[in-house]
Motif scaffolding. Structure first.
Motif, PDB file in Angstrom:
ATOM      1  N   ILE A  82      74.506  20.638  -0.704  1.00  0.00           N
ATOM      2  CA  ILE A  82      75.869  20.885  -0.223  1.00  0.00           C
ATOM      3  C   ILE A  82      75.806  21.979   0.840  1.00  0.00           C
ATOM      4  O   ILE A  82      75.234  23.045   0.599  1.00  0.00           O
ATOM      5  N   PRO A  83      76.361  21.745   2.005  1.00  0.00           N
ATOM      6  CA  PRO A  83      76.266  22.718   3.098  1.00  0.00           C
ATOM      7  C   PRO A  83      76.741  24.110   2.703  1.00  0.00           C
ATOM      8  O   PRO A  83      77.752  24.275   2.022  1.00  0.00           O
ATOM      9  N   GLU A  84      75.981  25.098   3.101  1.00  0.00           N
ATOM     10  CA  GLU A  84      76.287  26.519   2.965  1.00  0.00           C
ATOM     11  C   GLU A  84      76.300  27.029   1.522  1.00  0.00           C
ATOM     12  O   GLU A  84      75.619  27.985   1.187  1.00  0.00           O
ATOM     13  N   SER A  85      77.054  26.404   0.649  1.00  0.00           N
ATOM     14  CA  SER A  85      77.254  26.929  -0.698  1.00  0.00           C
ATOM     15  C   SER A  85      76.333  26.318  -1.750  1.00  0.00           C
ATOM     16  O   SER A  85      76.306  26.780  -2.882  1.00  0.00           O
ATOM     17  N   GLY A  86      75.578  25.283  -1.356  1.00  0.00           N
ATOM     18  CA  GLY A  86      74.759  24.566  -2.317  1.00  0.00           C
ATOM     19  C   GLY A  86      73.783  25.410  -3.116  1.00  0.00           C
ATOM     20  O   GLY A  86      73.742  25.311  -4.351  1.00  0.00           O
ATOM     21  N   PRO A  87      72.974  26.248  -2.466  1.00  0.00           N
ATOM     22  CA  PRO A  87      72.017  27.055  -3.224  1.00  0.00           C
ATOM     23  C   PRO A  87      72.672  27.931  -4.288  1.00  0.00           C
ATOM     24  O   PRO A  87      72.137  28.087  -5.384  1.00  0.00           O
ATOM     25  N   ARG A  88      73.831  28.503  -3.959  1.00  0.00           N
ATOM     26  CA  ARG A  88      74.525  29.343  -4.943  1.00  0.00           C
ATOM     27  C   ARG A  88      75.033  28.513  -6.116  1.00  0.00           C
ATOM     28  O   ARG A  88      74.976  28.947  -7.266  1.00  0.00           O
ATOM     29  N   GLU A 114      73.658  25.748  -7.181  1.00  0.00           N
ATOM     30  CA  GLU A 114      72.471  25.367  -7.942  1.00  0.00           C
ATOM     31  C   GLU A 114      72.033  26.501  -8.861  1.00  0.00           C
ATOM     32  O   GLU A 114      71.695  26.287 -10.040  1.00  0.00           O
ATOM     33  N   GLN A 115      72.062  27.717  -8.365  1.00  0.00           N
ATOM     34  CA  GLN A 115      71.698  28.873  -9.175  1.00  0.00           C
ATOM     35  C   GLN A 115      72.676  29.071 -10.327  1.00  0.00           C
ATOM     36  O   GLN A 115      72.282  29.377 -11.455  1.00  0.00           O
ATOM     37  N   ALA A 116      73.969  28.887 -10.044  1.00  0.00           N
ATOM     38  CA  ALA A 116      74.988  29.054 -11.073  1.00  0.00           C
ATOM     39  C   ALA A 116      74.823  28.003 -12.163  1.00  0.00           C
ATOM     40  O   ALA A 116      74.985  28.287 -13.357  1.00  0.00           O
ATOM     41  N   TRP A 117      74.497  26.762 -11.746  1.00  0.00           N
ATOM     42  CA  TRP A 117      74.315  25.685 -12.725  1.00  0.00           C
ATOM     43  C   TRP A 117      73.138  25.990 -13.647  1.00  0.00           C
ATOM     44  O   TRP A 117      73.226  25.829 -14.869  1.00  0.00           O
ATOM     45  N   THR A 118      72.044  26.464 -13.063  1.00  0.00           N
ATOM     46  CA  THR A 118      70.867  26.804 -13.860  1.00  0.00           C
ATOM     47  C   THR A 118      71.179  27.940 -14.832  1.00  0.00           C
ATOM     48  O   THR A 118      70.793  27.891 -16.015  1.00  0.00           O
ATOM     49  N   ALA A 119      71.879  28.946 -14.349  1.00  0.00           N
ATOM     50  CA  ALA A 119      72.267  30.056 -15.222  1.00  0.00           C
ATOM     51  C   ALA A 119      73.165  29.562 -16.347  1.00  0.00           C
ATOM     52  O   ALA A 119      73.068  30.027 -17.491  1.00  0.00           O
ATOM     53  N   GLY A 120      74.027  28.594 -16.025  1.00  0.00           N
ATOM     54  CA  GLY A 120      74.933  28.048 -17.035  1.00  0.00           C
ATOM     55  C   GLY A 120      74.195  27.313 -18.134  1.00  0.00           C
ATOM     56  O   GLY A 120      74.600  27.342 -19.302  1.00  0.00           O
ATOM     57  N   GLN A 121      73.111  26.643 -17.780  1.00  0.00           N
ATOM     58  CA  GLN A 121      72.318  25.946 -18.793  1.00  0.00           C
ATOM     59  C   GLN A 121      71.700  26.956 -19.755  1.00  0.00           C
ATOM     60  O   GLN A 121      71.636  26.731 -20.968  1.00  0.00           O
TER      61      GLN A 121
END
Length: 296
Positions: free
Chosen positions: A238-244, A246-253
């Motif tokens: 996802i442009p611009e915000s994708g990496p953040r 992805e990090q949030a999703w991993t932290a959520g798991q």
């Protein structure tokens, strides 16, 4: 072509975020409107069946035989999906367990809800389904995306019945706040579209009419829990915000591990969001392990 591809990615992210916000209200008394009768006999049908639950027709599919002492595995589909999406996965699992799935209100061939839904109303239907298909047998809830979120919110209040959880890329409990931080209100273009779509969905503008505020991860006691996260970083596209994101999703798991002292996190390295379709062996093995622990 690039614009169309980005739009598709935005829609994909939107579907994940539908599964992403934590559900509150799980301590409401209404959750137990379908009282669990410890002597209740489970329905032993194989195939599809409709049940009248709280005045609504709910579609249920079951495979495999119920064995004494073994849990009934119940599959919970993601947002925008239905039990048919999990049919192949259900068939594979049914070789060793009785496995059932159902369409939540507003999904598949179940009735549509009359109005807005909350975790309380969704939990009432889930309890009704379990009463019919599991009786007094232990239950393992295996949920994907939003289905995983619902399972994780339901289990703490039903520890006598739910003896295992398998969360397949389950929506994180604070994903709404995470998304707002990752995609600011000032965002433009595809990222702004993803933000706008998700905010609407979180407010209940989805087929299930389910409003999904963030919530805390509560303890489910000593319940056996396996959390499986995707290995392919598709959100990063996802442009611009994708990496953040992805990090949030991993932290959520990782946050889901707080459900139990018997929690385990696994990464499906070759899979995107649909782990049970893209890398089913990982999901099958997780369900097998949790089912064995639940029967112990």
């Amino acid at each position: 072509m690039m614009t169309r591809k980005i739009r598709k990615l935005a829609v994909t992210a939107m579907c994940c975020a539908v599964a992403a916000a934590g559900l509150s209200g799980c301590e409401d008394d209404d959750m137990n409107s379908f009282p669990f009768d410890e002597k209740q006999k489970a329905a032993d049908f194989v195939g599809a069946k409709k049940f009248d639950l709280d005045g609504k027709s709910v579609s249920v599919s079951c495979s495999g035989k119920l064995a004494a002492g073994k849990p009934v595995v119940v599959l919970l589909h993601g947002g925008g999906d239905g039990l048919s999406k999990m049919a192949a996965f259900q068939k594979t699992l049914s070789g060793k367990n009785r496995v059932c799935s159902y369409d939540r209100l507003g999904a598949g061939t179940s009735d549509k809800p009359d109005g807005p839904q909350s975790f309380t109303s969704t939990g009432k239907i889930l309890t009704g389904v379990l009463d019919e298909i599991a009786g007094d047998a232990p239950v393992v809830l295996a949920g994907h995306s939003m289905g995983g979120l619902i399972a994780a919110r339901y289990a703490p209040d039903h520890q006598k019945r739910v003896k295992g959880l398998v969360l397949m890329d389950a929506t994180p409990s604070t994903m709404l706040a995470d998304m707002e931080q990752a995609i600011p209100a000032s965002a433009k273009g595809p990222a702004a579209q993803v933000r706008e779509q998700n905010l609407a969905i979180f407010q209940g503008q989805n087929p299930e009419k389910l409003a999904m505020p963030d919530g805390k991860v509560r303890s489910a006691g000593n319940t056996a829990v396996e959390v499986i996260k995707h290995g392919k970083p598709y959100l990063a596209a996802i442009p611009e915000s994708g990496p953040r994101l992805e990090q949030a999703w991993t932290a959520g798991q990782r946050k889901w591990l707080a459900l139990s002292g018997r929690s385990k996190l696994t990464t499906a390295e070759k899979s995107g969001h649909y782990i049970y379709l893209e890398q089913p062996d990982v999901a099958v093995q997780a369900v097998a392990r949790v089912s064995t622990q639940a029967a112990g």
